[in-house]
Design an enzyme around this catalytic site. Structure first.
Site, PDB file in Angstrom:
ATOM      1  N   ASP A 144      91.011  33.488  31.696  1.00 30.07           N
ATOM      2  CA  ASP A 144      92.293  34.153  32.377  1.00 30.07           C
ATOM      3  C   ASP A 144      93.104  34.906  31.672  1.00 30.07           C
ATOM      4  OD1 ASP A 144      93.901  34.437  34.459  1.00 30.07           O
ATOM      5  OD2 ASP A 144      94.313  32.392  34.572  1.00 30.07           O
ATOM      6  N   SER A 183      85.539  44.370  40.439  1.00 31.17           N
ATOM      7  CA  SER A 183      85.907  42.940  40.055  1.00 31.17           C
ATOM      8  C   SER A 183      84.913  42.058  40.860  1.00 31.17           C
ATOM      9  CB  SER A 183      87.163  42.824  40.951  1.00 31.17           C
ATOM     10  OG  SER A 183      86.981  43.279  42.185  1.00 31.17           O
ATOM     11  N   LYS A 239      85.272  31.577  33.717  1.00 28.37           N
ATOM     12  CA  LYS A 239      85.969  32.737  33.833  1.00 28.37           C
ATOM     13  C   LYS A 239      87.243  32.539  33.340  1.00 28.37           C
ATOM     14  CE  LYS A 239      87.637  35.150  38.361  1.00 28.37           C
ATOM     15  NZ  LYS A 239      88.807  35.632  37.840  1.00 28.37           N
ATOM     16  N   TYR A 248      81.715  39.474  27.898  1.00 28.33           N
ATOM     17  CA  TYR A 248      80.715  38.797  28.775  1.00 28.33           C
ATOM     18  C   TYR A 248      79.966  39.574  29.336  1.00 28.33           C
ATOM     19  CZ  TYR A 248      85.014  39.831  31.558  1.00 28.33           C
ATOM     20  OH  TYR A 248      86.220  40.451  31.953  1.00 28.33           O
ATOM     21  N   CYS A 256     129.771  23.149  21.226  1.00 27.87           N
ATOM     22  CA  CYS A 256     128.836  22.189  21.989  1.00 27.87           C
ATOM     23  C   CYS A 256     127.711  21.670  21.330  1.00 27.87           C
ATOM     24  CB  CYS A 256     128.165  23.227  23.277  1.00 27.87           C
ATOM     25  SG  CYS A 256     127.083  22.273  24.128  1.00 27.87           S
ATOM     26  N   GLU A 298      78.993  31.087  33.450  1.00 28.34           N
ATOM     27  CA  GLU A 298      79.948  31.447  32.502  1.00 28.34           C
ATOM     28  C   GLU A 298      81.444  30.877  32.917  1.00 28.34           C
ATOM     29  OE1 GLU A 298      79.967  35.540  31.688  1.00 28.34           O
ATOM     30  OE2 GLU A 298      77.783  35.514  31.547  1.00 28.34           O
ATOM     31  N   CYS A 348     129.347  18.726  26.585  1.00 25.57           N
ATOM     32  CA  CYS A 348     130.612  18.971  25.837  1.00 25.57           C
ATOM     33  C   CYS A 348     131.627  19.081  27.184  1.00 25.57           C
ATOM     34  CB  CYS A 348     130.626  20.179  24.869  1.00 25.57           C
ATOM     35  SG  CYS A 348     130.542  21.856  25.922  1.00 25.57           S
ATOM     36  N   LYS A 381      76.195  34.519  37.400  1.00 25.67           N
ATOM     37  CA  LYS A 381      75.478  36.046  37.312  1.00 25.67           C
ATOM     38  C   LYS A 381      73.887  35.773  37.460  1.00 25.67           C
ATOM     39  CE  LYS A 381      79.188  37.709  34.440  1.00 25.67           C
ATOM     40  NZ  LYS A 381      79.624  37.822  33.148  1.00 25.67           N
ATOM     41  N   CYS A 441     126.431  27.348  28.938  1.00 22.56           N
ATOM     42  CA  CYS A 441     127.717  26.907  28.473  1.00 22.56           C
ATOM     43  C   CYS A 441     128.209  27.717  27.549  1.00 22.56           C
ATOM     44  CB  CYS A 441     127.466  25.378  27.868  1.00 22.56           C
ATOM     45  SG  CYS A 441     128.730  24.719  26.812  1.00 22.56           S
ATOM     46  N   CYS A 447     129.177  21.569  31.499  1.00 25.52           N
ATOM     47  CA  CYS A 447     128.045  21.245  30.362  1.00 25.52           C
ATOM     48  C   CYS A 447     128.090  19.699  30.318  1.00 25.52           C
ATOM     49  CB  CYS A 447     128.343  21.979  29.178  1.00 25.52           C
ATOM     50  SG  CYS A 447     127.468  21.428  27.908  1.00 25.52           S
ATOM     51  N   LYS A 489      86.378  29.921  42.109  1.00 27.27           N
ATOM     52  CA  LYS A 489      87.855  29.420  41.432  1.00 27.27           C
ATOM     53  C   LYS A 489      88.118  28.136  41.619  1.00 27.27           C
ATOM     54  CE  LYS A 489      90.196  33.470  41.044  1.00 27.27           C
ATOM     55  NZ  LYS A 489      91.589  33.645  41.476  1.00 27.27           N
TER      56      LYS A 489
HETATM   57  S1  IVH Z   1      81.804  39.789  34.730  1.00 29.98           S
HETATM   58  C1  IVH Z   1      80.305  43.285  37.164  1.00 29.98           C
HETATM   59  N1  IVH Z   1      82.457  37.444  33.460  1.00 29.98           N
HETATM   60  O1  IVH Z   1      87.296  38.249  36.235  1.00 29.98           O
HETATM   61  C2  IVH Z   1      80.952  41.953  36.489  1.00 29.98           C
HETATM   62  N2  IVH Z   1      84.224  38.627  34.630  1.00 29.98           N
HETATM   63  O2  IVH Z   1      87.364  39.539  39.377  1.00 29.98           O
HETATM   64  C3  IVH Z   1      82.195  42.198  35.724  1.00 29.98           C
HETATM   65  N3  IVH Z   1      86.588  37.627  34.084  1.00 29.98           N
HETATM   66  O3  IVH Z   1      87.791  41.636  36.129  1.00 29.98           O
HETATM   67  C4  IVH Z   1      82.911  40.975  35.498  1.00 29.98           C
HETATM   68  N4  IVH Z   1      85.780  35.975  32.939  1.00 29.98           N
HETATM   69  O4  IVH Z   1      88.277  40.413  34.151  1.00 29.98           O
HETATM   70  C5  IVH Z   1      82.788  38.471  34.211  1.00 29.98           C
HETATM   71  N5  IVH Z   1      82.594  35.482  32.256  1.00 29.98           N
HETATM   72  C6  IVH Z   1      83.201  36.560  33.061  1.00 29.98           C
HETATM   73  C7  IVH Z   1      84.780  36.691  33.353  1.00 29.98           C
HETATM   74  C8  IVH Z   1      84.949  37.738  34.295  1.00 29.98           C
HETATM   75  C9  IVH Z   1      86.903  36.387  33.563  1.00 29.98           C
HETATM   76  C10 IVH Z   1      87.260  38.466  34.901  1.00 29.98           C
HETATM   77  C11 IVH Z   1      87.076  39.884  34.601  1.00 29.98           C
HETATM   78  C12 IVH Z   1      86.992  40.653  36.190  1.00 29.98           C
HETATM   79  C13 IVH Z   1      87.636  39.411  36.691  1.00 29.98           C
HETATM   80  C14 IVH Z   1      86.503  39.524  38.154  1.00 29.98           C
END
Ligand code: IVH
Length: 683
Positions: A132, A98, A130, A240, A445, A128, A424, A303, A439, A421, A327
């Site tokens: 969801d 992560s 992120k 990604y 109703c 990039e 009704c 990155k 209800c 309700c 975030k």
């Molecule tokens: S790169 C080693 N790029 O965010 C790098 N992750 O906490 C691997 N995620 O588990 C992740 N958008 O599920 C990367 N553009 C993005 C992303 C991304 C969403 C998620 C992914 C990962 C979590 C990281």
């Protein structure tokens, strides 16, 4: 001699024809995948849905006739149909890590300082969004998708290949030739907002609990047992991160651009910047713009581009030092709660809704927020006149997250939840396990009756498109219809008296109602609106019980024997048929000639000979295509499962069944039968 020559000639012609068919299948597959790519990756379709469906139909037909040419990467696999009882746990080749999270510019400056200190030279960042959703790792061998694994605990994940194959933006076969022989590409499976809204609308219609947000919906969908349902849910996937030995470039951005050429969905929002200020600009831009995206994003991922530099920076135990997530702050504003109104849905569920003093939040004016149910009101202790905090988080509908008690008026009092309700006047009920009040006056109703009628005439049920919500309200208010059965008693003269309806619309309406008498049983069953019975369940029940009386007389145990029917659904069916009023409506509809049993055509080839048995179909067959075999199993009451377990009743083995499967079946003592044995079972 002559005979022998003729034989050789005809064999030759046969071979020739087969070659052409194989070529045709390949051509069609290529075309269809190109159209999928145009539509789902480039968002630039070049043919109509109708033309597309024609091509797919043609392919499926040919593959059925010549199953020897059906390939695992055929676009027909995207339709789904295979059931996975249990997802296999698989170890990741390299762990799925992560990312560290940051929440401020200061955190990011610290990150940049650490990078600078280690590298001592120029570097580039790739920014990039992120996404969801749910992380996924896709493995390709020789350009073919062979495995899709979820993140799981990072070390091991679930094999969801069958379900992933139904996601149209995931290539089953790569474009071009310059991809590595074997590599893994990781990304995020997500549910676009529009798809999520539609799904929730449908769930509301059948009285199912709503999904909290697109992320949960995507995660839930990806783990569903029936891939045909997954296929209908329209998930999507951005990639990604790419891992492999012989990648074409020594940098992240360039490899992703190459992956885009191989057919992957790589976001155009990815951007290369030369320093941390570029990162800040990117963040500021998307912090506002993210509200206009078709999908949810909760931040930005930054990155280091060069692989050499990534190596120099290395990893901590949990995450790379060359990447970090930022975030977005949840957008939150304060406003006044002016009043609470209570809405009544088709199923009678009551939803409290907050009317707010209009306020600007994340680019839109917010006037209302859902308060969900009595518990939430109690927990928040919101009171009329309070200053409340409203947030737009992962959910699209804004929600009230708290109260500014310092601004509370001295005379405010706790909200007293309604007991009757608002539509009704009937006393509301609430069962232990339900969050909402209901209800119970489902037969009289107004919003419930009107809502049920709208569902009944809907496109996926009786499909009476000349009858919209407005006309239904008109008919109901004029006292012409009280139940859906009354629709079939409508007279031309009554309708003409209504006003606002010209003779032509009246004729249209009556024709539409008449035509609906031909609608097949499974759609009628969906239309009558038994709680928790969606389209797919209605179909399953229709084929299993074949007519309404068998369904009506089924015991709880019998209902639970139908695949994918749980306690709640089974109980809901029992409750439905115990109510004498609903039974009367069914009787009335029957007397009007609606279809309450499968037609002759639907009945052909169906039986209950395989009730309670589960099958794994493996290999290539001569008399059936794999799909036909699976259909035959279902039509005869059996269940298809994706992988062999101790509970599997039979493995139907065709040619080329894998030796692994053979071993597993033998080890678990599962009986292996041939296609002919199977035919004998259903004869
Ligand atoms: S790169 C080693 N790029 O965010 C790098 N992750 O906490 C691997 N995620 O588990 C992740 N958008 O599920 C990367 N553009 C993005 C992303 C991304 C969403 C998620 C992914 C990962 C979590 C990281």
């Amino acid at each position: 001699m002559e005979n022998k020559n003729n034989l050789t000639l005809s064999l030759f012609a046969d071979e020739q024809m087969k070659k052409e068919i194989e070529k045709k299948i390949e051509e069609l597959s290529g075309q269809i995948e190109q159209h999928n790519y145009n539509y789902y990756v480039l968002a630039k379709p070049v043919i109509s849905d109708f033309e597309f469906d024609k091509l797919l139909e043609e392919l499926i037909k040919l593959e059925k006739e010549y199953p020897e040419f059906l390939k695992s990467d055929s676009p027909s696999q995207r339709v789904g149909g295979q059931i996975t009882k249990e997802f296999k746990t698989v170890k990741h080749k390299s762990p799925m890590l992560s990312l560290g999270n940051t929440y401020s510019e200061a955190d990011l400056t610290d990150f940049d300082d650490r990078v600078k200190k280690t590298l001592h030279t120029e570097y580039e960042y790739v920014c990039e969004l992120k996404y969801d959703g749910v992380a996924i790792g896709l493995t390709y061998k020789n350009g073919i998708l062979v495995q899709a694994i979820t993140r799981g605990d990072g070390e091991k994940g679930d094999d969801v290949t069958t379900n992933a194959k139904t996601i149209k933006s995931i290539p089953l076969k790569l474009h071009g030739h310059d991809y590595p022989n074997e590599f893994e590409i990781r990304g995020e499976i997500f549910m676009p907002r529009k798809v999520f809204d539609e799904l929730n609308k449908e769930r509301e219609e059948i009285g199912e609990q709503l999904m909290a947000n697109p992320r949960n919906a995507a995660a839930g969908t990806l783990k569903m047992q029936d891939s045909a349902i997954v296929a209908k849910r329209n998930l999507d996937c951005f990639l990604y991160f790419i891992l492999g030995e012989d990648l074409p470039f020594q940098s992240h951005y360039e490899n992703l651009k190459a992956a885009k050429k191989w057919g992957f969905k790589i976001s155009d929002h990815m951007k290369k910047v030369s320093d941390i200020n570029g990162v800040f600009n990117y963040i500021n831009h998307w912090d506002l713009e993210r509200n206009n995206l078709a999908f949810d994003t909760d931040g930005v991922v930054i990155k280091i581009n060069s692989y050499d530099q990534q190596k120099m920076l290395g990893f901590t135990a949990k995450s790379p030092r060359w990447a970090i997530a930022y975030k977005f702050k949840t957008q939150r504003v304060a406003t006044i709660l002016e009043s609470i109104v209570y809405q009544v849905g088709r199923t009678g569920a009551i939803t409290p809704v907050a009317n707010l003093k209009p306020v600007l939040l994340a680019g839109t004016t917010v006037k209302r927020a859902s308060l969900h149910n009595a518990d939430i009101i109690e927990k928040l202790d919101v009171r009329i006149g309070d200053t409340v905090f409203v947030e737009k988080g992962g959910e699209i509908i804004p929600k009230i997250v708290g109260v500014d008690e310092s601004k509370r008026h001295a005379h405010s009092y706790k909200v007293i939840y309604i007991t009757h309700c608002p539509e009704c006047g009937t006393e509301l009920i609430r069962s232990e396990e339900e969050a909402n009040h209901y209800c119970p006056n489902s037969l009289a109703c107004p919003p419930q009756v009107k809502g049920k009628m709208e569902h009944f005439v809907g496109r996926r049920a009786m499909d009476i498109d000349s009858l919209g919500a407005e006309t239904i309200a008109q008919l109901f208010d004029a006292g012409l219809v009280k139940t859906v059965a009354d629709l079939y008693e409508l007279k031309k003269e009554d309708l003409l008296k209504l006003g606002r309806m010209a003779e032509k619309s009246v004729n249209n309406l009556l024709e539409g109602i008449e035509a609906s008498k031909k609608v097949t049983f499974e759609r009628v069953l969906y239309g009558i609106g038994i709680r928790h019975i969606g389209e797919t369940t209605a179909k399953k029940l229709a084929y299993y019980f074949k007519n309404i009386d068998a369904l009506k007389n089924a015991t709880l145990e019998q209902l639970l024997e139908v695949g994918d029917i749980g306690e709640t659904t089974a109980q809901s069916i029992i409750d439905y048929f115990t109510d004498k009023h609903t039974v009367k409506i069914i009787e009335d509809l029957k007397s009007h000639g609606l279809q309450f049993e499968l037609s002759e055509e639907q009945l052909i080839n169906t039986s209950d000979k395989l009730n309670g048995l589960s099958f794994v179909v493996s290999g290539v067959f001569s008399k059936f295509s794999r799909d036909e075999l699976k259909k035959a199993i279902e039509q005869n009451g059996g269940k298809n499962v994706g992988s062999i377990s101790g509970k599997t009743s039979f493995v139907i083995a065709g040619e080329n069944m894998g030796p692994e499967k053979h071993k597993k079946a033998e080890k678990l003592g599962v009986k292996i039968i041939s296609e002919d044995d199977f035919i004998k079972m259903i004869e």
